[in-house]
Design a protein around this motif. Structure first.
Motif, short mmCIF file in Angstrom:
data_model
loop_
_atom_site.label_atom_id
_atom_site.label_comp_id
_atom_site.label_asym_id
_atom_site.label_seq_id
_atom_site.Cartn_x
_atom_site.Cartn_y
_atom_site.Cartn_z
N ASP A 108 4.73 -10.96 -4.80
CA ASP A 108 4.65 -11.30 -3.38
C ASP A 108 6.03 -11.35 -2.74
O ASP A 108 6.21 -10.95 -1.60
N HIS B 159 7.23 -7.60 -2.20
CA HIS B 159 6.18 -6.71 -1.69
C HIS B 159 6.84 -5.55 -0.93
O HIS B 159 7.91 -5.72 -0.32
N SER C 243 6.42 -4.42 1.85
CA SER C 243 6.65 -4.72 3.27
C SER C 243 8.07 -5.19 3.53
O SER C 243 8.53 -5.21 4.68
N ASN D 183 -3.05 -14.83 4.81
CA ASN D 183 -2.28 -14.80 3.56
C ASN D 183 -0.87 -15.32 3.83
O ASN D 183 0.01 -14.55 4.24
N LEU E 66 2.57 -13.54 2.81
CA LEU E 66 3.12 -12.37 3.48
C LEU E 66 4.52 -12.63 4.05
O LEU E 66 5.26 -11.68 4.31
N ALA F 250 5.94 1.40 9.38
CA ALA F 250 4.79 1.10 8.52
C ALA F 250 3.74 2.21 8.57
O ALA F 250 3.19 2.59 7.53
N PHE G 235 1.04 2.58 5.72
CA PHE G 235 0.23 1.37 5.79
C PHE G 235 -0.91 1.55 6.79
O PHE G 235 -0.74 2.16 7.84
N ARG G 236 -2.06 0.99 6.45
CA ARG G 236 -3.21 0.98 7.34
C ARG G 236 -3.89 -0.39 7.25
O ARG G 236 -3.59 -1.18 6.37
N GLU H 122 -2.57 -4.39 6.16
CA GLU H 122 -1.14 -4.27 5.82
C GLU H 122 -0.34 -3.88 7.06
O GLU H 122 0.72 -4.45 7.34
N LEU H 123 -0.83 -2.91 7.81
CA LEU H 123 -0.16 -2.47 9.03
C LEU H 123 -0.16 -3.59 10.06
O LEU H 123 0.88 -3.90 10.67
N GLY I 221 -0.43 -6.81 9.61
CA GLY I 221 0.44 -7.92 9.22
C GLY I 221 1.90 -7.64 9.48
O GLY I 221 2.62 -8.51 9.97
N CYS I 222 2.35 -6.42 9.16
CA CYS I 222 3.76 -6.07 9.38
C CYS I 222 4.12 -6.16 10.86
O CYS I 222 5.20 -6.66 11.22
#
Length: 314
Positions: free
Chosen positions: A62, A65, A67, A123, A126, A251, A257-258, A261-262, A264-265
């Motif tokens: 984590d 990650h 990201s 989460n 992150l 991202a 990223f999709r 994940e996308l 969150g970034c």
């Protein structure tokens, strides 16, 4: 919608603690040096304990990650943009330019990032890559620049020794080391009677920083005449608007990223400037008004930007 409402409640909590600091200063609770004491104590004691406790409990997967790559490049780009814009339009000195760059790139990953990651993204882990990136890279670079510019001389040995003078970095790296040992051994190696006091001290870091920030607001007039309003508006635009756009581009198009994940970034890139920037400005007694105004305005506007991102991407 419920998650977004919970995140807005997180912003309300932050505002209340800042207001408590303002009231304490108004009625001179703690005396005239209360703000300075809170700033120094949080910088040298409570914040390092907080970073150690957070990192020690985070799994390495984590903390590191992918990201973190997006967080690094989006922050570096907007920080560099401010330096370029300052060179073209604002002509600030080196120390104030450093504060402006930190104002543009430094995310409030603790006080607001954790509730946003918990209630909107589901989460809280992150924010761990952001904590690592900021504390292990941008914070020592920024503080080294402040150290050099405020002393008026450059020393290579002083720069090389700078990480040893950064309690936040020491706390973060120590926590990562414990996390690595835990992953290797299969159990948390620090006994509760040692870890809990550190965790308890760390819990006081955020309210200390926020109340010190609130104390600084007494008698101040944010964006008042005589301050560099254009520079403040610029750092807020870079932090709250340009940084999420850059994070989306990196991202989506470069990292592939999709979905969550996308999402969150981009949401985390829209977090306001962290109160730590004001703490650093106070530590070196430079750019205090600039740091305070940038943090305050970005904190006010960030919920609106996050709401727009949630409506578009969620």
């Amino acid at each position: 919608m419920l998650g977004l409402l919970s995140a807005m409640q997180g912003f309300c909590i932050i505002g209340i603690v800042i207001f408590v600091g303002y009231i304490a200063s108004r009625y001179r609770i703690g005396g005239p040096t209360a703000q300075m004491v809170l700033n120094r104590y949080s910088f040298f004691v409570t914040s390092p304990c907080l970073m150690f406790a957070v990192m020690a409990k985070q799994p390495l997967r984590d903390i590191f990650h992918p990201s973190i790559i997006i967080a690094f490049f989006s922050a570096a780009i907007v920080g560099g943009l401010f330096v370029v814009l300052n060179k073209m339009f604002f002509h600030m000195n080196a120390a104030d330019t450093t504060i402006g760059a930190l104002n543009s790139l430094y995310l409030n990953s603790n006080n607001i990032g954790l509730p946003v990651a918990t209630y909107i993204l589901g989460n809280p882990a992150l924010v761990a890559p952001i904590l690592v990136m900021q504390q292990a890279l941008f914070t020592p670079i920024g503080l080294t620049a402040l150290d050099v510019t405020t002393k008026g001389k450059f020393s290579l040995m002083a720069v090389l020794r700078q990480p040893l003078h950064q309690p936040l970095l020491i706390g973060s790296l120590s926590g990562i080391l414990i996390s690595a040992i835990t992953a290797y051994s299969g159990h948390f190696i620090i006994p509760d009677f040692l870890f809990k006091p550190i965790d308890m001290i760390g819990d006081s870091a955020v309210p200390m920083i926020l109340m010190a920030f609130g104390m600084s607001l007494r008698g101040s007039q944010p964006m008042r005449k005589g301050t560099n309003r254009r520079a403040t508006v610029t750092v807020v635009m870079l932090k709250n608007v340009i940084m999420p756009i850059v994070a989306f581009i990196i991202a989506y198009f470069f990292m592939g990223f999709r979905g969550m994940e996308l999402y969150g970034c981009v949401v985390l890139a829209a977090l306001p400037t962290g109160q730590n920037v004001y703490n650093y400005a106070a530590r070196y007694n430079v750019g205090l008004t600039f740091a305070r105004d940038g943090i305050l305005v970005s904190t006010i506007t960030s919920p609106l930007i996050i709401a727009i991102i949630a409506a578009v991407l969620s």
